[in-house]
Each structure stands twice: as C-alpha cells, then as structure tokens.
Design a protein around this motif. Structure first.
Motif, PDB file in Angstrom:
ATOM      1  N   UNK A 271      14.388  -9.319   5.695  1.00  9.42           N
ATOM      2  CA  UNK A 271      14.770  -8.538   4.521  1.00  9.42           C
ATOM      3  C   UNK A 271      13.601  -7.671   4.083  1.00  9.42           C
ATOM      4  N   UNK A 272      13.895  -6.439   3.857  1.00  8.29           N
ATOM      5  CA  UNK A 272      12.848  -5.563   3.334  1.00  8.29           C
ATOM      6  C   UNK A 272      13.278  -5.142   1.946  1.00  8.29           C
ATOM      7  N   UNK A 273      12.489  -5.514   1.003  1.00  6.95           N
ATOM      8  CA  UNK A 273      12.892  -5.240  -0.360  1.00  6.95           C
ATOM      9  C   UNK A 273      12.276  -3.948  -0.878  1.00  6.95           C
ATOM     10  N   UNK A 274      13.171  -3.079  -1.315  1.00  5.58           N
ATOM     11  CA  UNK A 274      12.722  -1.782  -1.804  1.00  5.58           C
ATOM     12  C   UNK A 274      11.853  -1.927  -3.064  1.00  5.58           C
ATOM     13  N   UNK A 275      12.159  -2.999  -3.822  1.00  5.00           N
ATOM     14  CA  UNK A 275      11.449  -3.208  -5.093  1.00  5.00           C
ATOM     15  C   UNK A 275       9.940  -3.329  -4.904  1.00  5.00           C
ATOM     16  N   UNK A 276       9.559  -3.852  -3.719  1.00  5.13           N
ATOM     17  CA  UNK A 276       8.136  -4.107  -3.523  1.00  5.13           C
ATOM     18  C   UNK A 276       7.352  -2.863  -3.133  1.00  5.13           C
ATOM     19  N   UNK A 277       8.042  -1.763  -3.028  1.00  6.16           N
ATOM     20  CA  UNK A 277       7.360  -0.536  -2.587  1.00  6.16           C
ATOM     21  C   UNK A 277       6.391  -0.020  -3.639  1.00  6.16           C
ATOM     22  N   UNK A 278       5.341   0.586  -3.156  1.00  7.43           N
ATOM     23  CA  UNK A 278       4.392   1.209  -4.091  1.00  7.43           C
ATOM     24  C   UNK A 278       4.957   2.545  -4.553  1.00  7.43           C
TER      25      UNK A 278
ATOM     26  N   UNK B  74      -0.806  -3.931   1.179  1.00  9.38           N
ATOM     27  CA  UNK B  74       0.583  -3.609   1.527  1.00  9.38           C
ATOM     28  C   UNK B  74       1.449  -4.859   1.645  1.00  9.38           C
ATOM     29  N   UNK B  75       2.569  -4.834   0.898  1.00 12.69           N
ATOM     30  CA  UNK B  75       3.493  -5.967   0.969  1.00 12.69           C
ATOM     31  C   UNK B  75       4.872  -5.504   1.376  1.00 12.69           C
ATOM     32  N   UNK B  76       5.046  -4.207   1.430  1.00 13.99           N
ATOM     33  CA  UNK B  76       6.370  -3.684   1.773  1.00 13.99           C
ATOM     34  C   UNK B  76       6.322  -3.039   3.150  1.00 13.99           C
ATOM     35  N   UNK B  77       7.379  -3.295   3.913  1.00 14.20           N
ATOM     36  CA  UNK B  77       7.434  -2.739   5.253  1.00 14.20           C
ATOM     37  C   UNK B  77       7.489  -1.207   5.214  1.00 14.20           C
ATOM     38  N   UNK B  78       8.199  -0.690   4.197  1.00 13.93           N
ATOM     39  CA  UNK B  78       8.285   0.766   4.043  1.00 13.93           C
ATOM     40  C   UNK B  78       6.907   1.370   3.848  1.00 13.93           C
ATOM     41  N   UNK B  79       6.077   0.671   3.035  1.00 16.10           N
ATOM     42  CA  UNK B  79       4.733   1.182   2.788  1.00 16.10           C
ATOM     43  C   UNK B  79       3.901   1.142   4.064  1.00 16.10           C
ATOM     44  N   UNK B  80       4.096   0.080   4.856  1.00 14.32           N
ATOM     45  CA  UNK B  80       3.379  -0.007   6.132  1.00 14.32           C
ATOM     46  C   UNK B  80       3.708   1.203   7.006  1.00 14.32           C
ATOM     47  N   UNK B  81       5.013   1.517   7.053  1.00 15.03           N
ATOM     48  CA  UNK B  81       5.429   2.659   7.879  1.00 15.03           C
ATOM     49  C   UNK B  81       4.845   3.957   7.333  1.00 15.03           C
ATOM     50  N   UNK B  82       4.886   4.118   6.006  1.00 21.08           N
ATOM     51  CA  UNK B  82       4.311   5.326   5.392  1.00 21.08           C
ATOM     52  C   UNK B  82       2.820   5.431   5.721  1.00 21.08           C
ATOM     53  N   UNK B  83       2.141   4.278   5.655  1.00 28.02           N
ATOM     54  CA  UNK B  83       0.700   4.269   5.923  1.00 28.02           C
ATOM     55  C   UNK B  83       0.445   4.690   7.380  1.00 28.02           C
ATOM     56  N   UNK B  84       1.228   4.123   8.303  1.00 30.57           N
ATOM     57  CA  UNK B  84       1.036   4.461   9.722  1.00 30.57           C
ATOM     58  C   UNK B  84       1.320   5.936   9.973  1.00 30.57           C
ATOM     59  N   UNK B  85       2.381   6.425   9.319  1.00 30.58           N
ATOM     60  CA  UNK B  85       2.757   7.830   9.506  1.00 30.58           C
ATOM     61  C   UNK B  85       1.734   8.787   8.904  1.00 30.58           C
ATOM     62  N   UNK B  86       0.919   8.284   7.962  1.00 31.03           N
ATOM     63  CA  UNK B  86      -0.006   9.183   7.248  1.00 31.03           C
ATOM     64  C   UNK B  86      -1.249   9.540   8.064  1.00 31.03           C
ATOM     65  N   UNK B  87      -1.378   8.936   9.241  1.00 31.22           N
ATOM     66  CA  UNK B  87      -2.530   9.199  10.105  1.00 31.22           C
ATOM     67  C   UNK B  87      -3.856   8.904   9.405  1.00 31.22           C
ATOM     68  N   UNK B  88      -3.902   7.819   8.621  1.00 29.58           N
ATOM     69  CA  UNK B  88      -5.147   7.525   7.907  1.00 29.58           C
ATOM     70  C   UNK B  88      -6.098   6.697   8.781  1.00 29.58           C
ATOM     71  N   UNK B  89      -5.628   6.296   9.967  1.00 24.39           N
ATOM     72  CA  UNK B  89      -6.496   5.523  10.868  1.00 24.39           C
ATOM     73  C   UNK B  89      -6.831   6.364  12.100  1.00 24.39           C
ATOM     74  N   UNK B  90      -7.901   5.962  12.756  1.00 30.49           N
ATOM     75  CA  UNK B  90      -8.325   6.685  13.964  1.00 30.49           C
ATOM     76  C   UNK B  90      -8.537   5.684  15.091  1.00 30.49           C
ATOM     77  N   UNK B  91      -8.234   6.111  16.303  1.00 26.95           N
ATOM     78  CA  UNK B  91      -8.527   5.384  17.547  1.00 26.95           C
ATOM     79  C   UNK B  91      -8.465   3.872  17.460  1.00 26.95           C
ATOM     80  N   UNK B  92      -9.628   3.238  17.569  1.00 27.08           N
ATOM     81  CA  UNK B  92      -9.631   1.773  17.686  1.00 27.08           C
ATOM     82  C   UNK B  92      -9.316   1.065  16.368  1.00 27.08           C
ATOM     83  N   UNK B  93      -9.270   1.823  15.272  1.00 31.17           N
ATOM     84  CA  UNK B  93      -8.875   1.185  13.997  1.00 31.17           C
ATOM     85  C   UNK B  93      -7.429   0.687  14.093  1.00 31.17           C
ATOM     86  N   UNK B  94      -6.618   1.437  14.844  1.00 30.37           N
ATOM     87  CA  UNK B  94      -5.229   1.001  15.040  1.00 30.37           C
ATOM     88  C   UNK B  94      -5.214  -0.351  15.752  1.00 30.37           C
TER      89      UNK B  94
END
Lengths: 162, 478
Positions: free
Chosen positions: B343-350, B379-399
């Motif tokens: 279950x991914x709860x929308x309520x937990x989104x930032x 991060x506690x919400x899966x949606x936020x995780x996806x947003x974070x990954x999509x934001x390209x805030x990490x580089x190379x081996x940080x992933x």
C-alpha cells in the motif's frame, strides 16, 4: 499555398479597382514629394502577391497597403527615387511581422509600430527596422507564451448543465 | 425543405448518374462537384460559380475571425476556416438520399444557403451530443480503468469547451484515449463525437448488465493473465466482457455471468482445439445469438454486437491454433494469496516545498553516505522516492550506495516498475531481463539496472521471489 493563389486570382477582378485607389493616393502623397506611376503600382501589386505567396498568407483587401503608403509617405527619410522599392521592402517586412506576431496584432497597430520605429530608432534605415522588429516580435511571442502558460489549466472545465 | 427536395428530383434524368465510388464522405461537397462535372450534371462555369461563392463565405468568415482588425491571415488559418465551411456544407448535402439530387441542389441554390443549413445541422448535432454526454456520464461504469474514466470525465468535456461550429466544425478538439470496439475514424468533428458517444453508451449499457463485482473480478483476472496493470492499459472493456459472456454460454454457464472456472476453461479448450475453423464460427455465432436472446438485447446493441463478433471469431480461431486460448478466455483464478500486498499512502507524501528543500539538502552534501542517510531518514512515501530519483539529485556511484541500502522488497517494487513492459512476457524473469540490451529514459533507471547486475546471485533471487509475490493488482497507490 494553393489558397493564396486562388485568392490572388479571385482578386484579379478587383486589381483594376486597387490600381485606381492606389493612384488616387498620389493626391495625398504629392505634398511630400512622393508619387507612384501606374507602372510602379502594377509592379508593386505583383511584388505584393509574390510576398504573400512566399510568406503563406492570404490577403483580402488593399487597405493595409493604402495605410502603409499613407503612413510612410509622411516620412522625411523616404525619397522619390527609392519610393517604390522602399514600399516593396516595407510590404515584405509587414507581412513577415504579421506571421511572426502570430496574427495577434491588428494591421493598424502593427503599421504604426513600424512607422514609429522607422522614424525614431532607425533613422529611416530599413535594415535596422528589420532587426528592431525581429526583437520586438520575439519579445512579443515570449510574453504571449507566458500569458498562455498562466491561463493553461484554468480553462479545461465544461459544465454539462449549461 | 421537403418541397425543395421534390423539385430537385424532378429535374433529374436517369442517364445522369454519378459514380458513387468517386464520392468521399470527408470531402463530400468537393467530390460532388468533381463527380458532377464528370457526369455532365455540372458545367465548369457552374463549378467556378459555386467555388467563388464558397470563397466569398470564406472572405466573410476571415473578416469575422480577425474581428475586422486584420485584412490578411496565414494560409493555414484560411484553409482551416475553408475546411470548416465545407464540413458544414457536407453535413447538409449528405442529407440528400441521392448524390444526383445534392448536385442539382448545389447547382440551383446559393451555396451560402447550403452553408447556413449545414451550420444548422452541425449545431443540431452538437446539441444531441451534449444530451448524449449527460446520459453517458450518468450511466458510467464504476471501474478503475483510467482511459475509460478520463475520457468520460476529462477529454469529452474538453471537446465541448473547445469545439467551434463556425471556425472549427471539422476538428475533433479532444484527445480521446479510450478505444471503442468498433470505431470509424474517417468521421471528423462533431459527427465523429456523436458516433463515439453513441457507441460508448451502447458498450457501457452492455457492461452494466453485469454486476460490478463480476466486472472487477474479470478485469483483475485479465490483468493477471496479461501480466499488466489493467488500470493504466488501453483496451476495450466491452469486447472483454462480451467475449467472456460468450465463453460462459459455450461452457454451460449462464449468460449473465462472466466467471469462467478452471474446469469450464479446460472443457472449452478441449472443445475449441478440436474444431475446424468454420465450426468455431458457427459455435460463436450461436452463442452470441443466445446471449442476445437471454439478455433481451435491443436491436441497436444487437447490431453492434454482431459487428464485434467477427473480431472475436478471428481471435478464437487464432488462439485455438496457437494454443493461446488462456489469453482470450479469461479464467477465474483462485485468489492466490500473495505474501505481499503493498500500500502506498498518498497522505504520507511531502509537500512540494518540503520535497524541494530536502532535495537541496541532499545535493548540498558531499559524501554519498550522508546523502543516503538523509534519504533513508526523510522519505517515507514511495511517491517521494520516485520524485527524488526522477529529480537527478544523485550522481554515479551515489545511486549504487542508495540501492545497496534498500531491502529486497524495495528493490522488487522498483523492478516491477522499471521492467513493467518486459515482465509481460511469460518467458522472461529478472535474470534474463538483466541480460537484455536496454535503453532507459531516466538516469536512475539505468543505474538501478547496473546495480542489480552487480548484485550477488542470492540477493537477486530474493528480489525475484519478492517480485513474484507482488501483483500489480496489489500495488495500490492511493
């Protein structure tokens, strides 16, 4: 492109009338030392059709051309020897600008804008006028895009009860 | 109008027939003029007069379009308006039973009058479509299929808002995603919308004959069978429902049920595999007739179902031949108890502001360990995780560092999302998918795949086991 040709050919019947109207404008422009001969007018209309065709535009009347002549003939920067050529160039700039401003500016406003720039910032230089108007058009489109983005999303509703 | 039609018919002679094959519904007025010229019903002077009259209408409408502020427009604008004018003219001329009558009318009557009558017809059709929409909206099925819901709730209203009878009569003005079982894409503008809504209403009416649970269960089984998330896929619900209803009848079930048990399926499989193609056709024809009779289907829906029958017959013939009947006959499965329901709860989104602030913090850190710690604690919400990954805030081996910190369940969920297309193929599992040459749009997806490729065999197998335990059906996002 096909439509542009059809319109031009439909306008053939009124070409004579256009020529008479443009000749009559000489009465107004003569005071500024500017006159078009019947041959100048014939060539100018041919050039105008070619410009319309190349810019993919359909023109319904001669009013914009008349306004352009009346406005620019008052300019001290235009001389009789280059009068006809200058009018041809102004036609080209005008229709180019109609396209570049996405038909959002009325004929009169656009012609007056051209005239103001020609007189004030360009000192009668057509090259400078072209470049100033390009800047103007690009700024105008940018603002247009911004306004559209602001409006977007707010207008997607339709009430079935209307 | 009636008397005008009568006068027109009197002027016709039997020798002046036009070749109907030369007529095009989409450019009816123009093709009528061409056909009329060829049949000798119109002279070239008459055609020129008619064309010139249409150009005069165009001239007036361009003036109206620019509100008198411009005497010129682009050819594109003029062509669009002319197409709109001819669309209205087509609408009226198509109402004549015989093209010859339409030609004689075109010859005798001022095209402006034809145009005005055409605009009336287009307006009238628009009003009918508005009523149709209200009925459709009121009878909409309660099912979580995005394309169906969004088409009715969002796309169709956009059409009403944007459609213009005068300048845009020929434009359909809406991006309609939901596919009909039978669609005539040659139509345009409001006449297309009328057809679309009439058919969608028929399809919806048929599906509504079945209970909601029946429908939801069929959709869930269909999604499982095709290994996709039926909520976001583009498919026609009516065809699915109709075919399973037909299979229910063929396997001795009732017409008003869509559930096919495993035993029914095996019986059907045996029966259909042993039949020759003509026999399959007869069998399906009879089952459809029986379905129509038992559900007392009205003539309009009956005709529509008959048109869809051929597609079903072809699909069954093909599936029987290639031993893929399970894809056509959607069988009821025991609700396999999956060990994982996510279950991914929308309520937990930032909020957007919070998310932006955390992303800036992440980027401000130098050490990858600090970045990973911050991500894991914020991060506690899966949606936020996806947003974070999509934001390209990490580089190379940080992933790599981040993915290494994930548990197998988290990795399995990401893998289900990244490989949703590949997982549809029954022959592919995670290990074989990782061997495929793949192109990803997002950097994080590429890094994710590389991270999986570097993973130990044991861990990869654990991820795969978890993936098998997660159904798209059970990945509830809200």
């Amino acid at each position: 492109m096909y439509l542009s040709r059809i319109f031009n050919s439909l306008n053939q019947s009124v070409q004579e009338q256009y020529r008479t109207e443009l000749l009559a404008l000489n009465d107004k422009t003569r005071g500024y030392g500017l006159v078009l001969t019947p041959e100048d007018i014939k060539l100018m209309l041919l050039a105008r059709n070619q410009i319309l065709y190349s810019y993919g535009r359909v023109e319904l009347s001669i009013e914009a051309t008349k306004e352009l002549i009346e406005l620019f003939s008052t300019s001290a920067f235009i001389q009789q020897e280059s009068y006809a050529d200058t009018l041809n160039e102004l036609h080209e700039i005008y229709y180019y600008l109609k396209n570049e401003t996405e038909d959002r500016i009325s004929d009169l406003k656009l012609l007056h804008r051209m005239k103001d720039l020609f007189e004030e910032e360009c000192g009668g230089s057509l090259d400078l006028l072209k470049s100033k108007l390009e800047e103007f058009a690009s700024e105008y489109r940018r603002e247009l895009q911004q306004n559209e983005l602001t409006r977007e999303g707010a207008d997607d509703e339709w009430n079935p009860n209307i | 109008m009636e008397s005008e039609h009568l006068n027109v018919s009197r002027e016709l002679t039997t020798r002046d027939r036009v070749q109907k094959t030369r007529l095009q519904g989409n450019q009816y007025t123009i093709s009528l003029m061409n056909a009329g010229l060829q049949a000798g019903l119109l002279t070239s002077q008459e055609v020129a007069r008619i064309q010139s009259a249409f150009m005069e209408i165009l001239r007036d409408l361009i003036h109206k379009h620019t509100r008198g502020e411009s005497t010129s427009v682009t050819t594109e604008t003029a062509e669009n308006i002319l197409t709109s004018i001819l669309y209205a003219s087509d609408a009226y001329l198509l109402s004549f039973e015989e093209p010859e009558k339409a030609i004689t009318y075109l010859k005798a009557v001022d095209p402006r009058r034809i145009y005005d009558k055409g605009v009336e017809k287009v307006n009238q059709c628009l009003e009918e479509v508005k009523l149709l929409y209200k009925e459709l909206k009121a009878s909409k099925l309660e099912i979580p299929v995005d394309a169906y819901n969004m088409t009715i709730d969002e796309s169709l209203p956009v059409f009403f808002r944007k459609y213009g009878v005068i300048f845009d009569a020929h434009n359909t003005m809406a991006s309609i995603d939901y596919p009909l079982a039978v669609d005539d894409m040659r139509l345009q503008g409001v006449f297309y919308m009328k057809q679309y809504m009439e058919r969608l209403k028929l399809e919806t009416g048929f599906c509504a004959l079945y209970g909601q649970q029946e429908l939801l269960s069929l959709l869930a089984n269909y999604g499982r069978e095709c290994r996709f998330n039926y909520r976001i896929e583009l498919f026609n619900i009516f065809e699915l429902v109709m075919s399973n209803a037909v299979f229910s009848i063929l396997s001795g079930g009732a017409a008003n049920t869509l559930r096919i048990s495993e035993i029914q399926y095996l019986r059907l499989e045996q029966q259909l595999s042993s039949l020759a193609k003509p026999q399959i056709r007869t069998l399906i024809n009879e089952a459809v007739a029986s379905l129509q009779q038992e559900l007392t289907i009205d003539s309009e829906l009956k005709a529509y179902m008959d048109r869809c029958q051929e597609n079903l017959i072809q699909r069954v013939k093909h599936a029987a031949k290639h031993n893929t009947l399970r894809k056509v006959i959607i069988t009821e499965r025991e609700d396999e108890t999956k060990s994982l329901v996510v279950y991914f709860n929308k309520e937990e989104r930032m909020s957007d502001v919070q998310l932006r602030s955390v992303l800036q913090e992440i980027m401000a850190f130098d050490r990858k360990e600090d970045k990973v710690n911050l991500i894991r604690s914020s991060f506690h919400s899966f949606h936020d995780y996806l947003d974070m990954l999509e934001s390209d805030c990490l580089y190379g081996e940080e992933y790599e560092a981040l993915f290494r910190s994930f548990g197998v369940t988290e990795l399995a969920i990401l893998a289900k999302i990244v490989f949703c297309e590949e997982l549809r193929s029954e022959s592919l599992n995670l290990s074989s998918i990782l061997l495929l040459e793949q192109h990803f749009q997002a950097e994080w997806q590429m890094q994710f795949v590389q991270s999986l490729q570097r993973m130990s065999r044991d861990r990869l197998e654990a991820v795969e086991r978890n993936m098998n335990d997660i159904d798209y059906e059970h990945m509830t996002f809200y």
